[in-house]
Design a protein around this motif. Sequence first.
Motif, PDB file in Angstrom:
ATOM      1  N   GLY A 215       0.822  -1.198   0.000  1.00  0.00           N
ATOM      2  CA  GLY A 215       0.000   0.000   0.000  1.00  0.00           C
ATOM      3  C   GLY A 215       0.860   1.255   0.000  1.00  0.00           C
ATOM      4  N   GLN A 216       0.180   2.374  -0.014  1.00  0.00           N
ATOM      5  CA  GLN A 216       0.899   3.656  -0.026  1.00  0.00           C
ATOM      6  C   GLN A 216       0.413   4.545   1.111  1.00  0.00           C
ATOM      7  OE1 GLN A 216       0.114   4.896  -4.061  1.00  0.00           O
ATOM      8  NE2 GLN A 216       2.197   4.303  -4.673  1.00  0.00           N
ATOM      9  N   VAL A 217       1.320   5.389   1.605  1.00  0.00           N
ATOM     10  CA  VAL A 217       0.969   6.361   2.642  1.00  0.00           C
ATOM     11  C   VAL A 217       1.199   7.750   2.053  1.00  0.00           C
ATOM     12  CG1 VAL A 217       1.319   7.067   5.022  1.00  0.00           C
ATOM     13  CG2 VAL A 217       1.869   4.730   4.320  1.00  0.00           C
TER      14      VAL A 217
ATOM     15  N   ALA B 109       6.617   5.609  11.168  1.00  0.00           N
ATOM     16  CA  ALA B 109       6.100   4.409  11.832  1.00  0.00           C
ATOM     17  C   ALA B 109       5.488   3.452  10.821  1.00  0.00           C
ATOM     18  CB  ALA B 109       5.066   4.795  12.885  1.00  0.00           C
ATOM     19  N   PHE B 110       4.770   4.021   9.836  1.00  0.00           N
ATOM     20  CA  PHE B 110       4.152   3.171   8.807  1.00  0.00           C
ATOM     21  C   PHE B 110       5.190   2.496   7.919  1.00  0.00           C
ATOM     22  CE2 PHE B 110       0.017   5.600   9.208  1.00  0.00           C
ATOM     23  CZ  PHE B 110      -0.712   4.507   9.654  1.00  0.00           C
TER      24      PHE B 110
ATOM     25  N   LYS C 143       4.627   2.216   1.227  1.00  0.00           N
ATOM     26  CA  LYS C 143       5.585   3.188   0.684  1.00  0.00           C
ATOM     27  C   LYS C 143       4.989   4.575   0.756  1.00  0.00           C
ATOM     28  CE  LYS C 143       8.169   0.254  -2.458  1.00  0.00           C
ATOM     29  NZ  LYS C 143       7.562  -0.712  -3.340  1.00  0.00           N
ATOM     30  N   SER C 144       5.849   5.537   0.856  1.00  0.00           N
ATOM     31  CA  SER C 144       5.399   6.922   0.879  1.00  0.00           C
ATOM     32  C   SER C 144       5.100   7.379  -0.546  1.00  0.00           C
ATOM     33  CB  SER C 144       6.498   7.794   1.498  1.00  0.00           C
ATOM     34  OG  SER C 144       6.151   9.133   1.348  1.00  0.00           O
TER      35      SER C 144
ATOM     36  N   VAL D 286      -4.503   2.338   0.956  1.00  0.00           N
ATOM     37  CA  VAL D 286      -3.975   3.691   0.802  1.00  0.00           C
ATOM     38  C   VAL D 286      -4.293   4.438   2.090  1.00  0.00           C
ATOM     39  CG1 VAL D 286      -4.191   5.886  -0.415  1.00  0.00           C
ATOM     40  CG2 VAL D 286      -4.210   3.735  -1.707  1.00  0.00           C
ATOM     41  N   ILE D 287      -3.240   4.951   2.737  1.00  0.00           N
ATOM     42  CA  ILE D 287      -3.442   5.648   4.009  1.00  0.00           C
ATOM     43  C   ILE D 287      -3.126   7.124   3.781  1.00  0.00           C
ATOM     44  CG2 ILE D 287      -2.675   5.824   6.410  1.00  0.00           C
ATOM     45  CD1 ILE D 287      -1.737   2.799   5.927  1.00  0.00           C
ATOM     46  N   ILE D 288      -4.043   7.947   4.243  1.00  0.00           N
ATOM     47  CA  ILE D 288      -3.826   9.385   4.050  1.00  0.00           C
ATOM     48  C   ILE D 288      -3.767  10.079   5.409  1.00  0.00           C
ATOM     49  CG2 ILE D 288      -4.915  11.505   3.206  1.00  0.00           C
ATOM     50  CD1 ILE D 288      -5.878   9.719   0.816  1.00  0.00           C
ATOM     51  N   ILE D 289      -2.672  10.811   5.576  1.00  0.00           N
ATOM     52  CA  ILE D 289      -2.551  11.637   6.784  1.00  0.00           C
ATOM     53  C   ILE D 289      -2.993  13.036   6.361  1.00  0.00           C
ATOM     54  CG2 ILE D 289      -1.011  12.407   8.622  1.00  0.00           C
ATOM     55  CD1 ILE D 289       0.922  10.136   7.724  1.00  0.00           C
TER      56      ILE D 289
END
Lengths: 353, 371
Positions: free
Chosen positions: B50-52, B67-68, B77-78, B97-100
């Motif tokens: 996945g992606q951050v 941390a991710f 991955k960023s 997909v993680i979104i900050i």
Amino acid sequence: MAMPNENIVIEADGLIKRYGDFTAVNGVNFQVRQGEVFGLLGPNGAGKTTTMEMIEGLRRPDGGHARVAGFDTQKELGKVKEVIGVQLQSTSLFDLMKVKEITRMYASFYTHTVPIEPLLDDMILSEKMHGLVKNLSGGQKQRLAIALALVNDPLVVFLDEPTTGLDPQARRTLWDIVLRLKERGKTVVLSTHYMDEAHVLCDTICLMDRGQVIALDTPANLVRSLQSDSAVEFRLPQLEAAHESAGAVRAATSGGSFGSATSAAAGSADSAATSASPAAAELQAELMQIRGVKSVDRRKDVHVLYTDQLQDTLTDLIQQAASRNWALTDLQTRTATLEDVFIHMTGRSLREE
Amino acid sequence: MSAYWQLTLAQLKLFIRNRQVIFWSLMFPIFFMVMLGSFFSNGNSISLSGQVIDQDNSAESQALLQAFTGQTALELKSADNEDKALDSLKKGDQQLVIIIPQGYGQALAVTSAATPNANGTAAQVVAYYDETNAALSQIGLTVVAQIVDGVSKQLTHYVPVVTVQNQGVQSLNLKYIDFLVPGIVAMMIMSNNLNGVAGQIASWRERGILRRMQSTPLAASTFIAAQITARLMLNGLQAVIVLLVGSLIFGTQVNGSWALLLLFVVLGTLAFMAIGFIIAGLAKTPESAGPIAGFISFPLLFLGGVFFPIKNMPEFLQPLIKLIPITHLTNALRQVMNVGADLTALWPEATILGGWLIVAFVVASFTFKWE
């Protein structure tokens, strides 16, 4: 078990088999003597196979019973199976087994057997002994089926239409095999719908039609029962073309141009359609008047006269044809056959047209 | 030689000479194993990526990103393009997909500055996942939740008072292939016997082969006994080959006794063969025997825990799953191979398979016809 007559190996006594409302075999009686070739002759659906399979114990009769070598085929089936050899009408064998292997396998089912290699040699299969069943020709497969039927040195061999679907040469080879079996004293029960085959091979013929025995005798006696030893065949293409065009003119006035001589041959092909016409009935009556003629028949466009005085019949026929301007063609005479017997008794041909 | 041995030998020859049958009954399970085995062969982990996307770019968000990406359970991955990332998620190229979001750092500062009792709004992280791939997404979300939880606890200086120490009691290092191979052996036994017997007997009947045998003194029991013997030999051999391939290529373990394994191979073969005889008896034509056998065996394949653990199956199917023979065969083989269970632990499986065997043979003896 003692038999009333030691020579009788098979007794069929009032055999009946029904499939739903249809009665396939309706009270069949006969006896087969030791060492004879017994032919069940009849068209497809006459009940030959069902009769055979009731005697072999493969089908349970709905009425009557059968005995083989004195053993009841229902109560003593185990004993019957040891003394019979069976070639079924539509058996296929394991395609991926070798000829010798499958023969050895069938031999293992019996307590008493004959040596395998001489048997295969006898059935002209020694060359194919190590070949797979699937690579055999139709005739070879049929001979293998017979070899398997002989592997237990049976008292009676049942061959159900062994030559159906074979080419003429393979048929002849098979006939030789059957005749050799007879020479060796084997009792053979053979079913066929080929009358020439029955004539050549069988000592006794059981003529069957619609589940019943319609005649049971030697081939010679059966033919003699016609009371006419000869058949005279001929065609009348011109006369029939004239009849037909007359009919056509009656039906449609514009049809005149079709009555030319060139259409005569073509017209004869469906002359059966005109056979019921008044002209045809008149002709039939006229033919019956010829000297020596016992009966008159017609197969497609061929007229058949059955006679016991061939010379008189021929003389009269030719005179009549000349005086009436019939333009007789394709005249042939021959001895009457089993086919003629069957047609005489049933009004139908052995082979479906 | 006796009829029994001749027929057994004939069946073995027919099998060996039929290349197609060899291919489908032997190569197919091996292909299956090689394919699935290589697919999942990279250790214990299931491949999940996945992606951050950090939209905040604050010190706090950077720390979370670290941390991710720093953990090893997931391959994260960023990235910086949200649309592109979501697009590839929809296509199935990645599972998470993680979104900050913007303002994360600020929200965090406000919440953590407040007193522990205050009901401040927690900073939020958005995780997109593909709900059509529920199993993988679930694992991913669990991992994400753990990471967020960890960061959260760290920020609030939370000190746990109770901890769990995870320790597998079996102390075995089992891989998916160890789960798969017993399943494949069970599948092979089922399809060879259930489908194989049904198709073969129905076709022999149709072609008059059985009738021809019926006209000889051969007893039906001899014929059936020879069938059973030949198939037991073939199945035993096939099972051993599959197990050997498994252990040579993938290092599958057989922790229990081979004799017990063989006992279950025999039990399974007999039970499924009896069911095959029933189907052959019921089928009117050889053409219908195949589909009937398929109709029965195909669902069994999925319900019986061949490829997936039974506990993953829906609740309402569980009673059915507990009843069908394949479940118990698979389970018994798996227990013997994976855990080294002995007969004292496996008697319920042996009993249920034995029950199937007896009932099916009784039914088969009533439905079997030569013609």
